[in-house]
Design an enzyme around this catalytic site. Structure first.
Site, PDB file in Angstrom:
ATOM      1  N   HIS A  21       0.811  -1.225   0.000  1.00 13.69           N
ATOM      2  CA  HIS A  21       0.000   0.000   0.000  1.00 13.69           C
ATOM      3  C   HIS A  21       0.839   1.268   0.000  1.00 13.69           C
ATOM      4  CE1 HIS A  21       0.382  -0.875   4.429  1.00 13.69           C
ATOM      5  NE2 HIS A  21       0.525   0.430   4.530  1.00 13.69           N
ATOM      6  N   HIS A  92       3.772   7.019   3.950  1.00 10.52           N
ATOM      7  CA  HIS A  92       4.741   5.931   3.768  1.00 10.52           C
ATOM      8  C   HIS A  92       4.333   5.008   2.628  1.00 10.52           C
ATOM      9  CE1 HIS A  92       1.818   4.073   6.676  1.00 10.52           C
ATOM     10  NE2 HIS A  92       2.047   2.975   5.975  1.00 10.52           N
ATOM     11  N   GLU A 142       7.358   0.793   5.209  1.00  9.18           N
ATOM     12  CA  GLU A 142       6.752  -0.182   6.109  1.00  9.18           C
ATOM     13  C   GLU A 142       6.876  -1.561   5.470  1.00  9.18           C
ATOM     14  OE1 GLU A 142       2.546   0.440   6.625  1.00  9.18           O
ATOM     15  OE2 GLU A 142       2.285  -1.332   7.880  1.00  9.18           O
TER      16      GLU A 142
HETATM   17 CO    CO Z   1       0.809   1.362   6.358  1.00 12.69          CO
END
Ligand code: CO
Length: 148
Positions: A21, A92, A142
């Site tokens: 994502h 992020h 991440e």
């Molecule tokens: Co995230």
């Protein structure tokens, strides 16, 4: 590949499976979701409060990846402080990995600065960890290990 004393990791363990994502910090999740609905015709696939990260998040499926919209639960949270400092915007990028423990061990051996030395609980029953933007092109990364 040898990555530390007695710690062996295979390349497949640290391989990035896909872009899981792209996360965007928003002040008002309902409003942001309404905009995505009207502009792009997409509805959230998941929406949940993740207490550990101090956010309410919504995941919008785009192909094999997601847009993650993050609204802080209060101002004194990482995303709350981000909004205060930078305003709304990209927060992020997240990559899916097979084995997050092996990936973190590898990154540590590579000298990457880790925000999380050990994985935490993310949304969707995932295990996640953040890699500091310093020394990483100023981009917060991440890692996500999906539940099996
Ligand atoms: Co995230």
């Amino acid at each position: 590949m040898q990555i530390g004393p007695g710690h062996r990791v295979t390349l497949s363990a640290v391989k990035l499976l896909n872009l899981d994502h792209v996360a965007i910090a928003v002040r008002d999740l309902d409003r942001a979701l309404d905009e995505y609905r009207r502009r792009y015709g997409i509805e959230p696939m998941y929406r949940e409060v993740v207490e550990d990260q101090g956010v309410e998040e919504a995941m919008l499926a785009v192909g094999g990846s997601f847009i993650q919209l993050l609204e802080p639960l209060d101002a004194d949270t990482p995303v709350g402080r981000f909004l205060e400092r930078r305003g709304e915007g990209m927060h992020h990028v997240a990559f899916a990995v097979v084995d997050i423990d092996a990936a973190l061990a590898h990154l540590k051996a590579e000298g990457a600065r880790l925000v999380d030395e050990t994985p935490r609980t993310g949304g969707r029953g995932t295990r996640i960890a953040f890699v500091h933007p310093k020394g990483g092109n100023q981009t917060l990364v991440e890692l996500v290990e999906l539940p099996t």
